[in-house]
Scaffold this active site. Structure first.
Site, PDB file in Angstrom:
ATOM      1  N   THR A  78       0.859  -1.183   0.000  1.00 41.19           N
ATOM      2  CA  THR A  78       0.000   0.000   0.000  1.00 41.19           C
ATOM      3  C   THR A  78       0.891   1.228   0.000  1.00 41.19           C
ATOM      4  O   THR A  78       1.938   1.251   0.641  1.00 41.19           O
ATOM      5  CB  THR A  78      -0.944   0.041   1.217  1.00 41.19           C
ATOM      6  OG1 THR A  78      -0.178  -0.052   2.428  1.00 41.19           O
ATOM      7  CG2 THR A  78      -1.949  -1.102   1.175  1.00 41.19           C
ATOM      8  N   ASP A  79       0.448   2.248  -0.733  1.00 41.55           N
ATOM      9  CA  ASP A  79       1.261   3.445  -0.905  1.00 41.55           C
ATOM     10  C   ASP A  79       1.079   4.419   0.245  1.00 41.55           C
ATOM     11  O   ASP A  79       0.260   4.210   1.146  1.00 41.55           O
ATOM     12  CB  ASP A  79       0.903   4.120  -2.234  1.00 41.55           C
ATOM     13  CG  ASP A  79       1.297   3.269  -3.424  1.00 41.55           C
ATOM     14  OD1 ASP A  79       2.367   2.639  -3.370  1.00 41.55           O
ATOM     15  OD2 ASP A  79       0.527   3.235  -4.410  1.00 41.55           O
ATOM     16  N   LYS A  80       1.810   5.510   0.171  1.00 46.66           N
ATOM     17  CA  LYS A  80       1.749   6.560   1.176  1.00 46.66           C
ATOM     18  C   LYS A  80       0.314   7.021   1.384  1.00 46.66           C
ATOM     19  O   LYS A  80      -0.406   7.297   0.435  1.00 46.66           O
ATOM     20  CB  LYS A  80       2.611   7.739   0.736  1.00 46.66           C
ATOM     21  CG  LYS A  80       2.636   8.900   1.712  1.00 46.66           C
ATOM     22  CD  LYS A  80       3.550  10.009   1.223  1.00 46.66           C
ATOM     23  CE  LYS A  80       3.560  11.179   2.208  1.00 46.66           C
ATOM     24  NZ  LYS A  80       4.462  12.269   1.787  1.00 46.66           N
ATOM     25  N   HIS A 242      -1.590   1.764  -8.398  1.00 45.95           N
ATOM     26  CA  HIS A 242      -2.539   2.888  -8.421  1.00 45.95           C
ATOM     27  C   HIS A 242      -3.840   2.565  -9.159  1.00 45.95           C
ATOM     28  O   HIS A 242      -4.569   3.493  -9.547  1.00 45.95           O
ATOM     29  CB  HIS A 242      -1.901   4.138  -9.041  1.00 45.95           C
ATOM     30  CG  HIS A 242      -0.766   4.714  -8.260  1.00 45.95           C
ATOM     31  ND1 HIS A 242      -0.729   4.689  -6.877  1.00 45.95           N
ATOM     32  CD2 HIS A 242       0.388   5.334  -8.655  1.00 45.95           C
ATOM     33  CE1 HIS A 242       0.389   5.270  -6.466  1.00 45.95           C
ATOM     34  NE2 HIS A 242       1.082   5.660  -7.514  1.00 45.95           N
TER      35      HIS A 242
END
Length: 397
Positions: A78-80, A242
């Site tokens: 999972t991204d920022k 994304h």
């Protein structure tokens, strides 16, 4: 110096002897609110990642000897700013037991040194005692030696939470249904220049998409539905970089009336549209990796009541804090919206979901300049490797 207090002796930390301990491969189910963190995965240029705190907790509690040797794998990155609920990781940890399912003694350890006990370590309580309050271990399960939290995962569920505002929810639902099935999603993701990702397939299968009122949150203070919270749920076996945030961005354009639901089908037609139009992603804050499934693997989760109830109390405190602030702002909005001249629109709710300010003059997606396509990026990479001059192409977002 006469009369000075004696110098304090520095207390040296006692070295933990891992040679006296058995090991056990387990899966950990954990949750985190990722809003103030730089993503899940350890990064060379940031210590503020979820994994960095988890590894620190594992080392501090002596559950692992080193992060390099524990065989850590996780369900998904999972991204920022992105959160997770039933995220799963697998790893090898220290065990209190001499024998049992999954218990083994590595080379260099000696069962003769074992101190007799039948009580396994309370992994959840031990880790939660040293983790940040936004990161909680929920449960654990013994897993087979060859289990991988990443590669054995058969299904992942993402949720995206947002306010109804003035969005046409029926149009968004119509568009979201066109995502279901096996498609090439290259126009709904970010294509990295990384060699491995350039060679990968962008075909993915979305099993189901739903958009419905959030179960636990709706606004009844003024009888207005604009403040009702919605949940977009997307279920699939795996996802691209994304992908969910790009999907949400297009659905928001549909919900605001700027695009028709059919634009989904047009973007999925890579023969007609091989390159992604230049559009920004939706905000990361409302996104949550909510669940994951492991068909064919018997995961028997151990929920330890003490740790479970402590986690509930932790989350209740966070919820009360956020809900108090939200209600204060909602009360202010209620009064302001009743004043003469108040427009009564709710554009702020939709504007919040965009990364950066919304465009004043909207250009339809299929009329916009495009990013480099997958073949374009491969051509650039091959040209660079062969030392040939590169064709000037539109730079990717």
């Amino acid at each position: 110096m006469e009369g000075a207090p004696p110098a304090k002796k520095m207390k040296t930390e006692r070295q933990f002897d891992f040679s006296k301990c058995a090991r056990r491969k387990v899966a950990l189910m954990f949750a985190y609110l990722g809003w103030d963190y730089d993503g899940l995965v350890v990064q060379a240029d940031s210590d503020n990642t979820i994994e960095e705190y988890i590894f620190h907790a594992l080392e501090k509690t002596k559950l692992i000897e080193s992060r390099e040797a524990c065989g850590w794998t996780r369900c998904g990155r999972t991204d920022k700013g992105v959160s997770a609920f039933r995220q799963v990781a697998s790893l090898i940890v220290r065990s209190n037991l001499k024998e049992g399912p999954g218990v083994f003694w590595p080379e260099g350890t000696n069962a003769a040194n074992w101190k007799e006990t039948t009580q396994e370590i309370d992994f959840c309580q031990a880790l939660n005692g040293v983790l940040p309050k936004e990161v909680r271990v929920l449960a654990w399960s013994v897993v087979p030696e060859d289990f991988s939290a990443r590669f054995n995962c058969t299904q992942r569920v993402y949720k995206y939470f947002f306010a109804r505002g003035q969005l046409n929810v029926d149009a968004m639902i119509a568009g979201s249904r066109l995502l279901i099935g096996e498609h090439d999603f290259r126009n709904f993701c970010r294509i990295d220049k990384n060699k491995a990702r350039l060679e990968t397939s962008y075909v993915r299968t979305i099993v189901n998409v739903t958009l419905e009122p959030s179960k636990w949150s709706c606004d009844t203070a003024s009888g207005s539905s604009a403040y009702d919270m919605l949940e977009l749920t997307v279920v699939g076996s795996s996802f691209l970089w994304h992908q969910i945030r790009c999907i949400v961005a297009v659905l928001l354009a549909i919900g605001s009336g700027r695009e028709s639901p059919e634009v989904i089908s047009q973007l999925l037609d890579i023969n007609t549209h091989p390159r992604r139009p230049q559009y920004g992603m939706a905000s990361e804050t409302p996104l949550c990796l909510f669940d994951c499934s492991y068909d064919g693997v018997n995961l028997e989760w151990t929920w330890q009541p003490r740790a479970l109830n402590a986690t509930i109390v932790h989350l209740q405190k966070i919820w009360v804090d956020l809900q108090t602030k939200a209600n204060m702002v909602r009360r202010m909005l209620g009064d302001l919206e009743e004043l003469p001249g108040a427009s009564g629109d709710s554009n702020g709710m939709t504007d919040y979901l965009y990364c950066g300010p919304p465009a004043k003059n909207y250009i339809p997606l299929l009329q916009r300049p495009t990013c480099d396509g997958l073949e374009d990026k491969r051509e650039k990479r091959n040209a660079k490797q062969n030392g040939a001059p590169q064709t000037l192409l539109t730079e990717s977002l």
